[in-house]
Design a protein around this motif. Structure first.
Motif, short mmCIF file in Angstrom:
data_model
loop_
_atom_site.label_atom_id
_atom_site.label_comp_id
_atom_site.label_asym_id
_atom_site.label_seq_id
_atom_site.Cartn_x
_atom_site.Cartn_y
_atom_site.Cartn_z
N ALA A 42 -5.07 -13.41 14.26
CA ALA A 42 -4.00 -12.46 14.00
C ALA A 42 -3.23 -12.90 12.76
N ALA A 43 -3.21 -12.03 11.75
CA ALA A 43 -2.49 -12.33 10.51
C ALA A 43 -1.02 -11.99 10.70
N PRO A 44 -0.13 -12.64 9.95
CA PRO A 44 1.29 -12.27 10.03
C PRO A 44 1.48 -10.83 9.58
N PRO A 45 2.51 -10.16 10.06
CA PRO A 45 2.74 -8.77 9.68
C PRO A 45 3.05 -8.65 8.19
N ALA A 46 2.91 -7.43 7.68
CA ALA A 46 3.23 -7.18 6.27
C ALA A 46 4.69 -7.54 6.00
N LEU A 47 4.95 -8.05 4.81
CA LEU A 47 6.30 -8.45 4.46
C LEU A 47 7.20 -7.23 4.33
N PHE A 174 7.94 -0.80 -4.31
CA PHE A 174 8.87 -1.72 -3.66
C PHE A 174 10.09 -0.97 -3.11
N THR A 175 10.77 -1.66 -2.21
CA THR A 175 12.03 -1.20 -1.64
C THR A 175 13.06 -2.29 -1.84
N SER A 176 14.28 -1.89 -2.19
CA SER A 176 15.30 -2.90 -2.46
C SER A 176 16.64 -2.48 -1.85
N THR A 186 11.25 -5.93 -1.47
CA THR A 186 9.97 -6.18 -0.84
C THR A 186 9.00 -5.10 -1.27
N GLY A 187 7.73 -5.47 -1.42
CA GLY A 187 6.76 -4.48 -1.87
C GLY A 187 5.37 -5.06 -1.98
N SER A 209 -17.72 -11.03 6.91
CA SER A 209 -17.56 -10.55 5.54
C SER A 209 -16.08 -10.41 5.23
N LEU A 210 -15.77 -10.41 3.94
CA LEU A 210 -14.40 -10.27 3.48
C LEU A 210 -14.38 -9.16 2.44
N ALA A 211 -13.37 -8.29 2.51
CA ALA A 211 -13.27 -7.16 1.59
C ALA A 211 -13.11 -7.66 0.16
N ASP A 212 -13.58 -6.85 -0.80
CA ASP A 212 -13.46 -7.21 -2.21
C ASP A 212 -12.18 -6.65 -2.83
N HIS A 213 -11.25 -6.21 -1.99
CA HIS A 213 -9.98 -5.69 -2.46
C HIS A 213 -8.93 -5.94 -1.38
N GLY A 214 -7.68 -5.87 -1.77
CA GLY A 214 -6.60 -6.09 -0.83
C GLY A 214 -5.27 -5.77 -1.48
N VAL A 215 -4.22 -6.42 -1.04
CA VAL A 215 -2.90 -6.21 -1.63
C VAL A 215 -2.22 -7.56 -1.84
N ALA A 216 -1.45 -7.62 -2.92
CA ALA A 216 -0.50 -8.71 -3.10
C ALA A 216 0.84 -8.19 -2.60
N GLU A 217 1.53 -8.97 -1.78
CA GLU A 217 2.79 -8.51 -1.20
C GLU A 217 3.86 -9.57 -1.34
N PHE A 218 5.11 -9.14 -1.29
CA PHE A 218 6.20 -10.08 -1.56
C PHE A 218 7.49 -9.65 -0.86
N TYR A 219 8.35 -10.63 -0.64
CA TYR A 219 9.74 -10.42 -0.28
C TYR A 219 10.55 -11.37 -1.15
N LEU A 220 11.47 -10.82 -1.94
CA LEU A 220 12.26 -11.64 -2.85
C LEU A 220 13.74 -11.58 -2.45
N HIS A 221 14.33 -12.75 -2.43
CA HIS A 221 15.76 -12.90 -2.14
C HIS A 221 16.41 -13.45 -3.39
N LEU A 222 17.23 -12.62 -4.06
CA LEU A 222 17.84 -13.01 -5.33
C LEU A 222 19.33 -13.19 -5.18
N THR A 223 19.84 -14.20 -5.88
CA THR A 223 21.28 -14.45 -5.92
C THR A 223 21.70 -14.63 -7.38
N PRO A 224 22.98 -14.45 -7.68
CA PRO A 224 23.43 -14.58 -9.08
C PRO A 224 23.09 -15.93 -9.66
N ALA A 225 22.51 -15.95 -10.84
CA ALA A 225 22.12 -17.20 -11.48
C ALA A 225 23.35 -17.89 -12.04
#
Length: 225
Positions: A42-47, A174-176, A186-187, A209-225
């Motif tokens: 079982a893979a972790p859920p989508a971010l 993405f959604t922000s 996240t997106g 077998s493993l698919a030859d395509h997929g998705v790159a996914e992310f969740y970013l948490h940004l704060t003032p630099a």
């Protein structure tokens, strides 16, 4: 021994041989499953965006924001083992980058992902390290190429993705959401391995077998630099 008894003995003998053959086949199948990694785990859920309990109200202020702790990114591919389908997902929290906020828009952004720090089910994966050749290409970089509206919530971000030494134009869905203290996004972006000269990971055996395509996914948490 009569002819009838002799026939019964032969039938029992054939049944025993059949049972032994089935048992041997099942044993071989189990060993094969173990050798190629078993059925899909079982893979972790989508971010996605977490609960907004820690987000304060207010508009993100203008300036530079940095990718901070809590950010995570990786990939997701479909896999099949013994006819069973599932996903395999890699994750890393070793992400760096900045984004420039002007008004209600992100006007510039760059994000760098450490591919050599990706784990699968919490463990390093030699298969994916070899496939991505992380020894020569340890990072992936996304650079925004046009401003994106933060007020819209859901949007598409045009940019360039450099992966495996190849740079291609992509559009990240993405959604922000943001506040005076935090911007979260996240997106995902679809990835066809051949577009970046990547060979699918090997070692899945004849029953997997493993698919030859997929998705790159992310969740970013940004704060003032």
């Amino acid at each position: 021994m009569t002819l009838v008894q002799e026939k019964r003995v032969k039938r029992r003998s054939r049944r025993r041989r059949t049972l032994w053959a089935v048992a041997a086949a099942v044993t071989l199948l189990v060993l094969t499953v173990i050798l190629i990694g078993g059925t899909p785990q079982a893979a972790p859920p989508a971010l996605g965006l977490p609960s907004a309990t820690t987000i304060t109200t207010g508009k993100p202020r203008d300036g530079t924001w940095a990718v901070g702790p809590g950010s995570v990114a990786g990939f997701r591919l479909s896999e099949t083992t013994l006819g069973r389908e599932g996903d395999v997902a890699g994750r890393t929290n070793q992400i760096s980058g900045t984004a420039t906020v002007t008004g209600d828009r992100i006007t510039a952004a760059e994000c760098i992902l450490q591919l050599d720090a990706i784990t699968v089910n919490g463990e390093p994966s030699k298969q994916f390290a070899d496939s991505l050749n992380t020894a020569d290409f340890p990072t992936a970089t996304f650079t925004l190429t046009a401003p994106v509206d933060l007020a819209a919530g859901a949007a598409q971000a045009p940019g360039r993705l450099t992966l495996h030494g190849v740079t291609r134009a992509v559009r990240v869905t993405f959604t922000s959401r943001g506040s005076t203290a935090t911007v979260e996004a996240t997106g995902s972006v679809p990835i066809v391995l051949a577009d970046w000269g990547i060979q699918p990971p090997r070692g899945y055996g004849s029953l997997g077998s493993l698919a030859d395509h997929g998705v790159a996914e992310f969740y970013l948490h940004l704060t003032p630099a």
